[in-house]
Design a protein around this motif. Structure first.
Motif, PDB file in Angstrom:
ATOM      1  N   MET A   1       0.840  -1.171   0.000  1.00 18.26           N
ATOM      2  CA  MET A   1       0.000   0.000   0.000  1.00 18.26           C
ATOM      3  C   MET A   1       0.888   1.238   0.000  1.00 18.26           C
ATOM      4  O   MET A   1       1.870   1.309   0.715  1.00 18.26           O
ATOM      5  N   SER A   2       0.512   2.240  -0.778  1.00 22.62           N
ATOM      6  CA  SER A   2       1.272   3.474  -0.857  1.00 22.62           C
ATOM      7  C   SER A   2       1.037   4.311   0.385  1.00 22.62           C
ATOM      8  O   SER A   2       0.043   4.172   1.073  1.00 22.62           O
ATOM      9  N   SER A   3       1.946   5.215   0.635  1.00 24.27           N
ATOM     10  CA  SER A   3       1.797   6.085   1.788  1.00 24.27           C
ATOM     11  C   SER A   3       0.783   7.180   1.501  1.00 24.27           C
ATOM     12  O   SER A   3       0.399   7.425   0.366  1.00 24.27           O
ATOM     13  N   SER A   4       0.372   7.854   2.560  1.00 27.12           N
ATOM     14  CA  SER A   4      -0.574   8.958   2.450  1.00 27.12           C
ATOM     15  C   SER A   4       0.071  10.091   1.664  1.00 27.12           C
ATOM     16  O   SER A   4       1.275  10.299   1.735  1.00 27.12           O
ATOM     17  N   PRO A   5      -0.739  10.870   0.905  1.00 29.64           N
ATOM     18  CA  PRO A   5      -0.183  11.884   0.022  1.00 29.64           C
ATOM     19  C   PRO A   5       0.440  13.075   0.749  1.00 29.64           C
ATOM     20  O   PRO A   5       1.262  13.761   0.199  1.00 29.64           O
ATOM     21  N   THR A   6       0.048  13.355   1.968  1.00 29.33           N
ATOM     22  CA  THR A   6       0.619  14.447   2.745  1.00 29.33           C
ATOM     23  C   THR A   6       0.704  13.993   4.189  1.00 29.33           C
ATOM     24  O   THR A   6       0.483  12.835   4.482  1.00 29.33           O
ATOM     25  N   THR A   7       0.978  14.906   5.095  1.00 28.65           N
ATOM     26  CA  THR A   7       1.183  14.502   6.471  1.00 28.65           C
ATOM     27  C   THR A   7       0.023  14.733   7.429  1.00 28.65           C
ATOM     28  O   THR A   7       0.212  14.536   8.611  1.00 28.65           O
ATOM     29  N   PRO A   8      -1.165  15.163   7.004  1.00 19.73           N
ATOM     30  CA  PRO A   8      -2.240  15.273   7.984  1.00 19.73           C
ATOM     31  C   PRO A   8      -2.490  13.940   8.678  1.00 19.73           C
ATOM     32  O   PRO A   8      -2.104  12.886   8.185  1.00 19.73           O
ATOM     33  N   ARG A   9      -3.154  14.020   9.821  1.00 18.00           N
ATOM     34  CA  ARG A   9      -3.347  12.833  10.643  1.00 18.00           C
ATOM     35  C   ARG A   9      -4.361  11.861  10.063  1.00 18.00           C
ATOM     36  O   ARG A   9      -4.480  10.754  10.549  1.00 18.00           O
ATOM     37  N   SER A  10      -5.097  12.237   9.046  1.00 20.72           N
ATOM     38  CA  SER A  10      -6.088  11.324   8.482  1.00 20.72           C
ATOM     39  C   SER A  10      -6.001  11.287   6.965  1.00 20.72           C
ATOM     40  O   SER A  10      -5.638  12.274   6.328  1.00 20.72           O
ATOM     41  N   VAL A  11      -6.320  10.125   6.418  1.00 19.41           N
ATOM     42  CA  VAL A  11      -6.393   9.994   4.965  1.00 19.41           C
ATOM     43  C   VAL A  11      -7.463  10.943   4.441  1.00 19.41           C
ATOM     44  O   VAL A  11      -7.259  11.642   3.452  1.00 19.41           O
ATOM     45  N   PHE A  12      -8.613  10.979   5.110  1.00 20.27           N
ATOM     46  CA  PHE A  12      -9.694  11.860   4.679  1.00 20.27           C
ATOM     47  C   PHE A  12      -9.177  13.299   4.564  1.00 20.27           C
ATOM     48  O   PHE A  12      -9.396  13.969   3.556  1.00 20.27           O
ATOM     49  N   GLY A  13      -8.508  13.776   5.590  1.00 20.71           N
ATOM     50  CA  GLY A  13      -8.022  15.154   5.590  1.00 20.71           C
ATOM     51  C   GLY A  13      -7.039  15.435   4.474  1.00 20.71           C
ATOM     52  O   GLY A  13      -7.090  16.492   3.831  1.00 20.71           O
ATOM     53  N   ALA A  14      -6.136  14.494   4.243  1.00 14.69           N
ATOM     54  CA  ALA A  14      -5.152  14.671   3.176  1.00 14.69           C
ATOM     55  C   ALA A  14      -5.821  14.736   1.816  1.00 14.69           C
ATOM     56  O   ALA A  14      -5.506  15.598   0.989  1.00 14.69           O
ATOM     57  N   ARG A  15      -6.754  13.835   1.580  1.00 11.47           N
ATOM     58  CA  ARG A  15      -7.443  13.811   0.283  1.00 11.47           C
ATOM     59  C   ARG A  15      -8.331  15.048   0.105  1.00 11.47           C
ATOM     60  O   ARG A  15      -8.419  15.600  -0.994  1.00 11.47           O
ATOM     61  N   LEU A  16      -8.989  15.473   1.178  1.00 12.24           N
ATOM     62  CA  LEU A  16      -9.812  16.684   1.092  1.00 12.24           C
ATOM     63  C   LEU A  16      -8.952  17.875   0.706  1.00 12.24           C
ATOM     64  O   LEU A  16      -9.307  18.654  -0.183  1.00 12.24           O
ATOM     65  N   ARG A  17      -7.814  17.992   1.341  1.00  9.15           N
ATOM     66  CA  ARG A  17      -6.915  19.112   1.041  1.00  9.15           C
ATOM     67  C   ARG A  17      -6.445  19.064  -0.416  1.00  9.15           C
ATOM     68  O   ARG A  17      -6.457  20.080  -1.115  1.00  9.15           O
ATOM     69  N   LEU A  18      -6.041  17.898  -0.890  1.00  9.85           N
ATOM     70  CA  LEU A  18      -5.592  17.771  -2.281  1.00  9.85           C
ATOM     71  C   LEU A  18      -6.700  18.155  -3.260  1.00  9.85           C
ATOM     72  O   LEU A  18      -6.461  18.871  -4.233  1.00  9.85           O
TER      73      LEU A  18
END
Length: 110
Positions: free
Chosen positions: A1-18
């Motif tokens: 599995m790939s790592s999260s796209p950024t460093t926020p504490r949640s996948v949801f948060g990182a994807r929302l930001r992107l």
């Protein structure tokens, strides 16, 4: 599995930001468009993006609609799967059927 796209504490948060950055919407504008009060919109979106809070599924759907992404994109922990979800959401029905037919041929035997 790939790592999260950024460093926020949640996948949801990182994807929302992107997704938000890809549309060029500031946090407050996204929040208001999705139905939040103008006075709290920026703070709420910021909390979602940082992983402090996560919206309920109903509100996640509203955010996805405003950003033009499938809601499943927000929850895909794998970067490659998230990319496929985005692409799939951009296809018309004929293209989706072709892709699904092709993918069914690649499916490992059960």
């Amino acid at each position: 599995m790939s790592s999260s796209p950024t460093t926020p504490r949640s996948v949801f948060g990182a994807r929302l930001r992107l997704a938000r950055l890809a549309t060029g919407l500031p946090q407050d504008k996204l929040g208001v468009k999705a139905g939040l009060d103008e006075g709290t919109a920026s703070a709420r979106i910021s909390r979602y993006e940082s992983g402090i809070h996560e919206p309920n599924v109903s509100f996640a759907n509203r955010l996805a609609d405003e950003l033009g992404v499938p809601v499943a994109y927000f929850y895909a922990a794998d970067d490659e799967l998230a990319k496929l979800i985005l692409w799939f959401g951009q296809l018309n029905m004929k293209q989706r059927k072709l892709l699904l037919d092709f993918a069914s041929q690649l499916k490992p035997p059960s």
